[in-house]
Design a protein around this motif. Structure first.
Motif, PDB file in Angstrom:
ATOM      1  N   ALA A 365      -3.579  -6.739 -15.399  1.00  0.00           N
ATOM      2  CA  ALA A 365      -2.804  -6.580 -15.038  1.00  0.00           C
ATOM      3  C   ALA A 365      -2.080  -7.025 -13.365  1.00  0.00           C
ATOM      4  O   ALA A 365      -3.283  -6.745 -12.877  1.00  0.00           O
ATOM      5  N   TYR A 366      -1.347  -7.505 -12.936  1.00  0.00           N
ATOM      6  CA  TYR A 366      -1.131  -7.316 -11.607  1.00  0.00           C
ATOM      7  C   TYR A 366      -0.021  -6.429 -11.181  1.00  0.00           C
ATOM      8  O   TYR A 366       0.759  -6.119 -12.222  1.00  0.00           O
ATOM      9  N   MET A 367      -0.963  -5.554 -10.029  1.00  0.00           N
ATOM     10  CA  MET A 367      -1.151  -4.498  -9.916  1.00  0.00           C
ATOM     11  C   MET A 367      -0.194  -4.466  -8.747  1.00  0.00           C
ATOM     12  O   MET A 367       0.027  -5.482  -7.917  1.00  0.00           O
ATOM     13  N   VAL A 368       0.178  -3.545  -7.971  1.00  0.00           N
ATOM     14  CA  VAL A 368       0.941  -3.081  -6.615  1.00  0.00           C
ATOM     15  C   VAL A 368       0.128  -3.229  -5.645  1.00  0.00           C
ATOM     16  O   VAL A 368      -1.237  -2.524  -6.360  1.00  0.00           O
ATOM     17  N   TYR A 369       0.465  -3.582  -4.271  1.00  0.00           N
ATOM     18  CA  TYR A 369      -0.683  -3.537  -3.489  1.00  0.00           C
ATOM     19  C   TYR A 369      -0.136  -2.973  -2.237  1.00  0.00           C
ATOM     20  O   TYR A 369       1.343  -2.867  -1.779  1.00  0.00           O
ATOM     21  N   ASP A 370      -1.061  -1.546  -2.376  1.00  0.00           N
ATOM     22  CA  ASP A 370      -0.675  -1.357  -0.781  1.00  0.00           C
ATOM     23  C   ASP A 370      -1.608  -1.816   0.760  1.00  0.00           C
ATOM     24  O   ASP A 370      -2.573  -1.862   0.886  1.00  0.00           O
ATOM     25  N   ASN A 371      -0.185  -2.476   1.516  1.00  0.00           N
ATOM     26  CA  ASN A 371      -0.792  -2.741   2.689  1.00  0.00           C
ATOM     27  C   ASN A 371      -1.496  -2.867   3.498  1.00  0.00           C
ATOM     28  O   ASN A 371      -2.084  -2.968   4.201  1.00  0.00           O
ATOM     29  N   GLU A 372      -1.199  -1.000   3.834  1.00  0.00           N
ATOM     30  CA  GLU A 372      -1.483  -0.283   4.539  1.00  0.00           C
ATOM     31  C   GLU A 372      -3.135   0.522   4.060  1.00  0.00           C
ATOM     32  O   GLU A 372      -4.092   0.349   5.388  1.00  0.00           O
ATOM     33  N   GLY A 373      -3.000   0.503   3.192  1.00  0.00           N
ATOM     34  CA  GLY A 373      -4.815   1.110   2.214  1.00  0.00           C
ATOM     35  C   GLY A 373      -5.134  -0.480   2.334  1.00  0.00           C
ATOM     36  O   GLY A 373      -6.586   0.053   1.852  1.00  0.00           O
ATOM     37  N   SER A 375      -5.295  -2.381  -0.435  1.00  0.00           N
ATOM     38  CA  SER A 375      -5.937  -1.915  -1.855  1.00  0.00           C
ATOM     39  C   SER A 375      -5.082  -1.616  -2.972  1.00  0.00           C
ATOM     40  O   SER A 375      -3.355  -1.618  -2.570  1.00  0.00           O
ATOM     41  N   ILE A 376      -5.427  -2.251  -3.783  1.00  0.00           N
ATOM     42  CA  ILE A 376      -3.984  -2.141  -5.066  1.00  0.00           C
ATOM     43  C   ILE A 376      -3.863  -1.162  -5.440  1.00  0.00           C
ATOM     44  O   ILE A 376      -4.652   0.425  -5.258  1.00  0.00           O
ATOM     45  N   TYR A 377      -2.514  -0.361  -5.202  1.00  0.00           N
ATOM     46  CA  TYR A 377      -2.151   0.921  -5.744  1.00  0.00           C
ATOM     47  C   TYR A 377      -1.884   1.387  -6.883  1.00  0.00           C
ATOM     48  O   TYR A 377      -1.718   0.736  -7.469  1.00  0.00           O
ATOM     49  N   LEU A 378      -2.885   2.769  -7.577  1.00  0.00           N
ATOM     50  CA  LEU A 378      -2.756   3.165  -8.488  1.00  0.00           C
ATOM     51  C   LEU A 378      -1.827   3.930  -9.267  1.00  0.00           C
ATOM     52  O   LEU A 378      -1.644   4.436 -10.358  1.00  0.00           O
ATOM     53  N   ASN A 379      -0.654   4.108  -8.514  1.00  0.00           N
ATOM     54  CA  ASN A 379       0.376   4.594  -8.846  1.00  0.00           C
ATOM     55  C   ASN A 379       0.417   6.144  -9.252  1.00  0.00           C
ATOM     56  O   ASN A 379       0.263   6.637 -10.603  1.00  0.00           O
ATOM     57  N   ASP A 380      -0.278   6.410  -8.438  1.00  0.00           N
ATOM     58  CA  ASP A 380      -1.177   7.334  -8.594  1.00  0.00           C
ATOM     59  C   ASP A 380      -1.111   9.259  -7.902  1.00  0.00           C
ATOM     60  O   ASP A 380      -1.594  10.197  -7.376  1.00  0.00           O
ATOM     61  N   GLY A 601      10.385   0.960  -2.732  1.00  0.00           N
ATOM     62  CA  GLY A 601       8.879   1.183  -1.445  1.00  0.00           C
ATOM     63  C   GLY A 601       7.738   1.947  -0.924  1.00  0.00           C
ATOM     64  O   GLY A 601       8.863   3.035  -1.834  1.00  0.00           O
ATOM     65  N   LYS A 602       7.249   1.872  -0.576  1.00  0.00           N
ATOM     66  CA  LYS A 602       6.345   3.409  -0.160  1.00  0.00           C
ATOM     67  C   LYS A 602       6.904   3.943   1.210  1.00  0.00           C
ATOM     68  O   LYS A 602       6.587   5.513   0.813  1.00  0.00           O
ATOM     69  N   ARG A 603       7.959   3.699   1.855  1.00  0.00           N
ATOM     70  CA  ARG A 603       8.419   4.886   2.315  1.00  0.00           C
ATOM     71  C   ARG A 603       9.698   5.289   1.733  1.00  0.00           C
ATOM     72  O   ARG A 603      10.491   5.601   2.610  1.00  0.00           O
TER      73      ARG A 603
END
Length: 694
Positions: A365-373, A375-380, A601-603
């Motif tokens: 899968a192509y996943m959401v990416y967390d630019n602050e972390g 890394s791939i965001y694992l939706n957890d 969004g993250k915010r």
């Protein structure tokens, strides 16, 4: 009219719970003013057959949380005197005229004088802040509430009785263009004639406050100012009725406004930007700066022109100074190279956002990416909104983008990634009979939208590889959608042309006829509904209206049946009413969106997202409309839409799902790119459509 003032006597208290209804002969407007607060509670344009109130009701009836302290003309500021800082609000006048047109407020040492007058069919308002204390004070975070009626109860009411509000916070040349959502005149304009507006804020948003169906309460922000004892600062604007964008511009200039425009707003390094400044009155002492450095101004055919070569990537602010201390500006963006920016983004998705852990059920899968972390965001994350960060749904846009890029480049590394992704879609998100889910658990989010996006991916893969199985998958995915959702679903990105072309090229004649018939049945529903757009996940929005026209335009190009073109022309004004012409890459030809930052969004912030990538659907509409009609001006507008969305992508290949544009939202600082790279890659999908035709 009687202009005498009523002080706080028994008479004033008697009047304080009623409104003054003003029906002056010399104006295009009808006003109701709340004599308790001095705020305008209703504003109508005379001879409007719909009798639309251009303001949100502030009596709690339209929205229970919108009360009288948010009425037009009331507001707030923060005052600093010495070491003390206090927020103040003005909403109870110490003096008010019998008709409510003149009101005086006193908050601490600051007197706020509000004066209104009808003149030459217009409504003119002036707000003056006077320091009546004995010490110098600083006024900052100043906001005047302007609660334009921009919200979304449903299509029928929106078309006739709601406004798409386009704000340009252009300092001394600020303006607001409020267009009726259905595109029918009269419309409402506001032009600043004194003082400055530096930004705007949004108030009263949230899941429990109409959720995604309400844009909020606007407040126009004035510049921070220092006031010595007895000094004052004033801002004034003129409200006028108009017939549409060109009439708005003409009337704005007649009333002393200044209009800035550029040939485009996103440039490649080395290109020359051209900014034009229009005024009906001669401007004096004209100067310009690019990011603080002087650039020349010349007069050309009655316009003031700035031309400058852009050599450095990044944001560029072109400031224009005139008439002494007045100023306005344009916001530009410079990228190294547009296609190279796209390539970097595609490579980043391939190398950083594909799940390569074979033990994870989302493998491929192509996943959401967390630019602050980083890394791939694992939706957890606990307490987040997981359904809009999952491994399917809008994230399929990454797959469609990579498939289009593979068609353009034949880069074999992309093919490897895409085949892995295609396997993931077919085996993990779809059932045997092509029911299409958003996540691998296949327990919820069987959305109609999913089918269009996954089918589009399959058809792109057929075009890229020639493998007939992808054409079969695309066809069966759409058939599953029609079986479950029928012919009335206003899906985003229905793949009409590429779907039919793929089936024809694959020799699937029977399937071609069946799919064309399905599309024609859908077209009949869209024509029958006309402007009565149904509600889906949101009551009414640009991404219900624009996809309908996008679909009909493709169907016309395939069939050449006039009924489709006639319906396109009827609905185009509704699509166009979402877009403004402000001189900024955030705003110019960018459709109004105002909730996506919260859900994706993250915010998790509600509020104006300019640009939001789905604004590029309108770019696709313009692209197809140009093909349907031969009107090349729409092709240029399409290019402008998709180009302005490039700001969501960065030179290192990362991206952002939303830019939160206002100065503040519910008092929280905005003006930032959200850290999640989530679903924004549809902007590049449509960039390739508009610029490469695929």
């Amino acid at each position: 009219m009687n202009r005498h003032f009523l002080r706080k006597t028994g008479v004033f208290l008697l009047l304080s719970f009623i409104s003054a209804a003003l029906f002056a002969e010399e104006t295009d407007f009808k006003l109701d003013i709340n004599l308790h607060t001095g705020g305008v509670s209703e504003l109508n344009i005379k001879n409007d057959i719909h009798n639309m109130n251009w303001l949100v009701r502030t009596d709690g009836i339209q929205y229970p949380w919108v009360k009288e302290h948010l009425a037009w003309g009331l507001g707030y500021f923060t005052i600093t005197k010495g070491h003390e800082t206090v927020k103040k609000e003005w909403n109870t006048p110490i003096e008010i005229s019998a008709d409510g047109m003149n009101a005086t407020y006193r908050e601490g040492d600051i007197r706020i004088q509000v004066n209104r007058v009808f003149k030459n069919n217009d409504l003119i308002e002036e707000y003056t802040f006077v320091n009546e204390g004995k010490e110098e004070v600083s006024l900052h975070d100043i906001g005047i509430y302007t609660p334009f009626n921009d919200n979304y109860p449903g299509a029928k009411e929106c078309i006739d009785a709601r406004a798409n509000v386009q704000i340009w916070e252009g300092e001394n040349a600020a303006y607001v263009n409020a267009l009726r959502m259905g595109g029918a005149a009269p419309h409402l304009g506001l032009v600043l004639t004194k003082g400055a507006v530096k930004s705007y804020e949004i108030w009263e948003r949230g899941r429990k406050k109409a959720n995604s169906h309400y844009r909020g309460i606007f407040a126009l922000n004035l510049p921070d100012t220092f006031l010595k004892p007895n000094e004052s600062y004033s801002v004034a604007w003129t409200l006028f009725a108009h017939e549409g964008n060109e009439d708005f511009k003409r009337k704005l200039l007649e009333r002393g406004g200044v209009l800035v425009s550029c040939d485009k707003y996103v440039y490649q390094k080395g290109e020359t930007a051209r900014m034009e400044v229009k005024s009906d009155f001669p401007l004096k002492n004209c100067k310009a700066q690019m990011n603080g450095s002087p650039v020349p101004v010349r007069k050309d055919n009655g316009k003031y022109v700035v031309e400058t070569t852009l050599m450095h990537p990044g944001e560029v602010r072109l400031d224009f100074f005139y008439n002494g201390s007045k100023r306005t500006h344009a916001d530009l963006l410079v990228v190294d190279n547009e296609m190279e920016l796209l390539r970097k983004r595609v490579d980043f998705i391939r190398t950083h956002q594909q799940m390569n852990n074979a033990a994870d059920p989302r493998y491929g899968a192509y996943m959401v990416y967390d630019n602050e972390g980083d890394s791939i965001y694992l939706n957890d994350t606990p307490n987040c909104n997981p359904v809009d960060r999952d491994e399917g749904a809008e994230r399929v846009g990454m797959g469609v983008l990579l498939a289009k890029q593979y068609r353009l480049t034949k880069d074999e590394t992309l093919k490897v990634s895409l085949l892995k992704y295609a396997k993931f879609l077919r085996e993990r998100l779809q059932t045997k009979d092509y029911v299409t889910y958003s996540s691998v658990d296949q327990t919820n989010r069987n959305r109609g939208y999913n089918y269009m996006w996954v089918a589009d991916f399959y058809f792109q893969m057929y075009q890229a590889t020639g493998d007939k199985q992808f054409a079969v998958h695309g066809y069966e995915t759409l058939q599953s959608m029609f079986r479950q959702f029928g012919y009335g679903f206003y899906a985003i990105g229905i793949p009409v042309k590429i779907g039919l072309e793929s089936l024809e090229q694959a020799g699937m004649k029977k399937e071609y006829k069946k799919l064309l018939k399905d599309f024609e049945k859908t077209g009949e529903v869209f024509i029958q509904n006309g402007l009565d757009y149904p509600k889906f996940e949101v009551n009414y929005e640009q991404s219900i209206v624009a996809p309908a026209v996008q679909f009909l335009a493709q169907l016309y190009l395939v069939t050449k049946e006039q009924k489709y073109l006639d319906e396109i022309k009827r609905q185009m004004p509704v699509v166009e009413a979402f877009n403004g012409f402000q001189p900024s890459y955030h705003l110019n030809e960018v459709a109004i969106r105002h909730w996506d930052g919260h859900w994706f969004g993250k915010r998790e912030m509600f509020g104006d997202t300019f640009p939001h990538y789905w604004s590029t659907i309108t770019g696709a509409v313009y692209y197809y409309y140009a093909l349907c009609t031969g009107d090349t001006s729409y092709q240029k507008r399409a290019e402008n839409v998709v180009r302005n969305n490039l700001c969501l992508f960065f030179e290192d290949g990362k991206a952002s799902c939303a830019y939160m544009y206002p100065y503040k939202i519910d008092g929280v600082k905005a003006q930032f790119y959200d850290p999640y790279a989530n679903d924004q890659d549809w902007a590049l999908v449509y960039y390739i459509l508009v610029n490469k035709g695929i």
